[in-house]
Structure formats: structure tokens, C-alpha cells
Design a protein around this motif. Sequence first.
Motif, PDB file in Angstrom:
ATOM      1  N   PHE A  22      72.036  88.945 -19.799  1.00 23.35           N
ATOM      2  CA  PHE A  22      73.483  89.023 -19.997  1.00 23.35           C
ATOM      3  C   PHE A  22      74.029  90.169 -19.160  1.00 23.35           C
ATOM      4  O   PHE A  22      73.617  91.321 -19.311  1.00 23.35           O
ATOM      5  CB  PHE A  22      73.820  89.285 -21.472  1.00 23.35           C
ATOM      6  N   VAL A  23      74.939  89.859 -18.254  1.00 25.86           N
ATOM      7  CA  VAL A  23      75.656  90.893 -17.507  1.00 25.86           C
ATOM      8  C   VAL A  23      76.983  91.062 -18.231  1.00 25.86           C
ATOM      9  O   VAL A  23      77.954  90.343 -17.998  1.00 25.86           O
ATOM     10  CB  VAL A  23      75.855  90.478 -16.038  1.00 25.86           C
ATOM     11  N   GLU A  24      76.995  92.023 -19.135  1.00 22.37           N
ATOM     12  CA  GLU A  24      78.097  92.123 -20.087  1.00 22.37           C
ATOM     13  C   GLU A  24      78.267  93.586 -20.492  1.00 22.37           C
ATOM     14  O   GLU A  24      77.295  94.268 -20.836  1.00 22.37           O
ATOM     15  CB  GLU A  24      77.792  91.256 -21.315  1.00 22.37           C
ATOM     16  N   ASP A  25      79.525  94.094 -20.442  1.00 21.60           N
ATOM     17  CA  ASP A  25      79.765  95.486 -20.817  1.00 21.60           C
ATOM     18  C   ASP A  25      80.011  95.648 -22.302  1.00 21.60           C
ATOM     19  O   ASP A  25      80.036  96.769 -22.823  1.00 21.60           O
ATOM     20  CB  ASP A  25      80.935  96.068 -20.022  1.00 21.60           C
ATOM     21  N   SER A  26      80.147  94.542 -23.044  1.00 18.82           N
ATOM     22  CA  SER A  26      80.413  94.612 -24.475  1.00 18.82           C
ATOM     23  C   SER A  26      79.175  94.197 -25.259  1.00 18.82           C
ATOM     24  O   SER A  26      78.786  93.023 -25.231  1.00 18.82           O
ATOM     25  CB  SER A  26      81.580  93.686 -24.851  1.00 18.82           C
ATOM     26  N   VAL A  49      72.710  94.083 -19.345  1.00 21.42           N
ATOM     27  CA  VAL A  49      72.957  95.134 -18.363  1.00 21.42           C
ATOM     28  C   VAL A  49      74.442  95.113 -18.021  1.00 21.42           C
ATOM     29  O   VAL A  49      75.116  94.081 -18.150  1.00 21.42           O
ATOM     30  CB  VAL A  49      72.108  94.935 -17.087  1.00 21.42           C
ATOM     31  N   ASP A  50      74.932  96.249 -17.559  1.00 19.71           N
ATOM     32  CA  ASP A  50      76.346  96.296 -17.197  1.00 19.71           C
ATOM     33  C   ASP A  50      76.596  97.080 -15.910  1.00 19.71           C
ATOM     34  O   ASP A  50      77.734  97.451 -15.613  1.00 19.71           O
ATOM     35  CB  ASP A  50      77.183  96.891 -18.343  1.00 19.71           C
ATOM     36  N   GLY A  51      75.521  97.319 -15.140  1.00 18.09           N
ATOM     37  CA  GLY A  51      75.695  98.048 -13.886  1.00 18.09           C
ATOM     38  C   GLY A  51      74.777  97.512 -12.803  1.00 18.09           C
ATOM     39  O   GLY A  51      73.797  96.795 -13.053  1.00 18.09           O
ATOM     40  N   SER A  52      75.084  97.896 -11.583  1.00 18.48           N
ATOM     41  CA  SER A  52      74.347  97.387 -10.425  1.00 18.48           C
ATOM     42  C   SER A  52      72.881  97.790 -10.452  1.00 18.48           C
ATOM     43  O   SER A  52      71.988  96.969 -10.199  1.00 18.48           O
ATOM     44  CB  SER A  52      75.005  97.914  -9.140  1.00 18.48           C
ATOM     45  N   TYR A  71      83.103  88.096 -16.249  1.00 18.82           N
ATOM     46  CA  TYR A  71      83.855  88.186 -14.997  1.00 18.82           C
ATOM     47  C   TYR A  71      84.475  89.570 -14.809  1.00 18.82           C
ATOM     48  O   TYR A  71      84.486  90.116 -13.708  1.00 18.82           O
ATOM     49  CB  TYR A  71      84.942  87.117 -14.944  1.00 18.82           C
ATOM     50  N   GLN A  72      85.021  90.142 -15.884  1.00 17.99           N
ATOM     51  CA  GLN A  72      85.739  91.396 -15.767  1.00 17.99           C
ATOM     52  C   GLN A  72      84.958  92.533 -16.423  1.00 17.99           C
ATOM     53  O   GLN A  72      84.773  92.550 -17.634  1.00 17.99           O
ATOM     54  CB  GLN A  72      87.124  91.279 -16.430  1.00 17.99           C
ATOM     55  N   MET A  73      84.469  93.464 -15.580  1.00 18.51           N
ATOM     56  CA  MET A  73      83.798  94.670 -16.054  1.00 18.51           C
ATOM     57  C   MET A  73      84.288  95.828 -15.199  1.00 18.51           C
ATOM     58  O   MET A  73      84.613  95.640 -14.010  1.00 18.51           O
ATOM     59  CB  MET A  73      82.267  94.534 -15.959  1.00 18.51           C
ATOM     60  N   PRO A  74      84.305  97.044 -15.773  1.00 16.22           N
ATOM     61  CA  PRO A  74      84.879  98.170 -15.029  1.00 16.22           C
ATOM     62  C   PRO A  74      84.147  98.496 -13.730  1.00 16.22           C
ATOM     63  O   PRO A  74      84.770  98.728 -12.690  1.00 16.22           O
ATOM     64  CB  PRO A  74      84.766  99.322 -16.035  1.00 16.22           C
ATOM     65  N   ALA A  75      82.793  98.508 -13.742  1.00 16.12           N
ATOM     66  CA  ALA A  75      82.077  99.009 -12.571  1.00 16.12           C
ATOM     67  C   ALA A  75      81.202  97.961 -11.898  1.00 16.12           C
ATOM     68  O   ALA A  75      80.525  98.256 -10.913  1.00 16.12           O
ATOM     69  CB  ALA A  75      81.197 100.199 -12.985  1.00 16.12           C
ATOM     70  N   PHE A  76      81.177  96.742 -12.411  1.00 15.79           N
ATOM     71  CA  PHE A  76      80.277  95.732 -11.872  1.00 15.79           C
ATOM     72  C   PHE A  76      80.903  94.371 -12.104  1.00 15.79           C
ATOM     73  O   PHE A  76      81.688  94.163 -13.029  1.00 15.79           O
ATOM     74  CB  PHE A  76      78.915  95.840 -12.597  1.00 15.79           C
ATOM     75  N   GLY A  77      80.571  93.395 -11.255  1.00 14.23           N
ATOM     76  CA  GLY A  77      81.194  92.098 -11.404  1.00 14.23           C
ATOM     77  C   GLY A  77      80.373  90.973 -10.800  1.00 14.23           C
ATOM     78  O   GLY A  77      79.234  91.153 -10.351  1.00 14.23           O
TER      79      GLY A  77
END
Length: 358
Positions: A22-26, A49-52, A71-77
Motif C-alpha cells: 500500500f502506497v498510502e500516507d493514511s 509506505v508513504d515515501g520514495s 493518488y494524493q500524498m504530500p511527498a510522494f505520488g
Amino acid sequence: MGPSSEVKQGAVEGKGPLSALFVEDSPLDAELLARHLRHNGYELNYSRVDGSADFRIAVRQQKWDIILCDYQMPAFGVEAALGILKELRLDVPFIVVSGAAGEDLAVEVMKSGAHDYVLKYRLARLVPAIERERREALARQERAAALRKVGYLAAIVDSTSEAIIGHDVEGVIATWNWGAEQLFGYTADEALGKSIFMIFPPDARAPVTQLLESLVRGEDCAPIEIKGLCKVGASVDLALTISPIKDADGQLIGVSSLAYDVTERKHLEEERKKMIQQLNETLSRVKTLSGLLPICASCKKVRDDHGYWQKLEIFVHEHSEAEFSHSICPDCMETLYPQFVKPKEPVKAPGSPTGMET
């Protein structure tokens, strides 16, 4: 995975194991996705994970069945994640899961390389999308493996020293390997699209035609030896094997001709035959005498195999390589021609002082 990674595991009976990234900031949204997938029968193992940096580590260290990316994350997408996959040459089903709606947005992420787009408030579409993308990923992997196999086989064919020529049943050349270039002198550009009969002299083309006709009838073709013709006009002795190329349904779609030069072997065979012939001719002239020979005690004639009596010299001459020259021995000379024989000197007894004959 790093300080921002979490691993949640669970298992229920259903669709089987699923390894998901999951590429997810939440964390809350990630847990909701996990519950949804477990509820639909997956034995889910997932990481978030939520970063590169963490994403790069995750995809390099583990093989994933699916990547679900917000789709929408502060530092990664999406574009950054897809860029890393492309850089690492990884083919992983990639589905964008976002709360943002809009057809333009879906088109945009698909153009970027995502395989599908699912809205978070329409997760009923998620499971069918996962199954479809997993099937398509498996098909892509199988096609890639098949292409690698074809490329490997093509490399073998191209590098072998034997001439391997692919053509249709009419003889039009479609493939021409390095071995064919070396044997016949034509480059691939010169040979492709031409007739296979250009490498055979006119009097050797009929057997090749018969072989091709046999293949069309579905008959097996045994290897043959035949004369070949090089670009420079020189002839060459060939061992030729013609085999059918069939599709998955068993239909004849082409022909493979394998040829290699046997000129040297033929030359050695001819030399061997000549040597054997010369040896046989020599042996036929060499006659030997053996066994019991009936010979007359008086006239010394010899009885031959047919019961006839022959002079000894004639019999020996016919059964050997011996030649005779006539002469007279000393004893016969003394008996027949005593006048020509010198008288013998008296023989003294050993130790006799008077020299009297013994």
C-alpha cells in the motif's frame, strides 16, 4: 521497511494469499483497504509506505502481487512510484486507489502507466480489478518468458556452424543463419526472399522438390546426401535434413532445412574405397601353397585340384608368384655330363704323414 512502514498480517479461507504493497500516507485508510480485502477472502500480507526511499526498498526486497497507490500524498505520488518501477524494470500490477473523482484524472493516471483506477468509495470494483490485473500480469510474464526462450533459441540457431534455413513449402527463404552464410557464401540480405533451390545445382533440385512434397502430404523425410552449390559456383557435398514447422494446432506453416558440409568426409571415404580396392587387387595376385600336395615319386609331377598331373614348375608358377630359371645341379651334371666335370682331388686323412688316401 523503515520507520514509516507497518506490516499487518491475517488469514481467512477464500481466494488465497495476497501480497500487497500500500502506497498510502493514511494508516487508517490502509487498514480499511486491508479489512476490505480480508473480507473478500484474501489471506493478506501487506506493507504500507508513504515515501520514495521506503517504496524503493520495498519493491527491491520483496515480490508483490499488487501495488495499491493513493493518488494524493504530500511527498510522494503515482508518477514517482511508476518511475521507480520503470527504472527497476519491475512489472507489478499497479492500481491507483483515490478519493478524488473525475474521468480526466483516471485517464491521466492510466497514461502514466497505472493498470487501473478505483475510487475509495467504490471499493466493490477493487477485487475484480485485482484479479484481472493479476491474470494479465501472469500472461505478460509468460509472454516475456516465451520471448526470452525464442530469443535464446534464435541465438543458438544463429551461432551454430550448421546451415539452418527456414522457408515455406514452396522454398521461399524466410530465415538464414550464420552457418548458412559461411557454407554457401550468401549473406542473409542476399538470401531472404529468394528460393532455396539457388543452393542446389539443377540436377539436384528434383530430390529436394520430392522432399517438400512429402512434407505437405504429412510424411516423414529421412536425411539425404546431396550436392550443394555455393555463391562462387563451387559444388559441395551436403548432408540435408528437411523437417516440418507446425503451429499449435499441428498445421504445417513452414519448413526447416539443416545442411552441413560432408565434402571432406566423402573425400576420405573415396580414398578408403580406393585403398581397399588396391589391397584386394594386390591380394588377388598373391597366391600361396598350402596343404598336402600329391607328387609323383618318379617323374615328380604334381596333381592339381582338378585331378590333372602337371610339371612341378607349372603347378608352382600357377599357385604363387614364383618364376623359374632352368639349371643343372652338380649331382645331375656329374651323372649326365661327366665329360664336363672336373675330377675330384683325393682327400688326405687328417694327421697322415704319408698323405695316403683314406
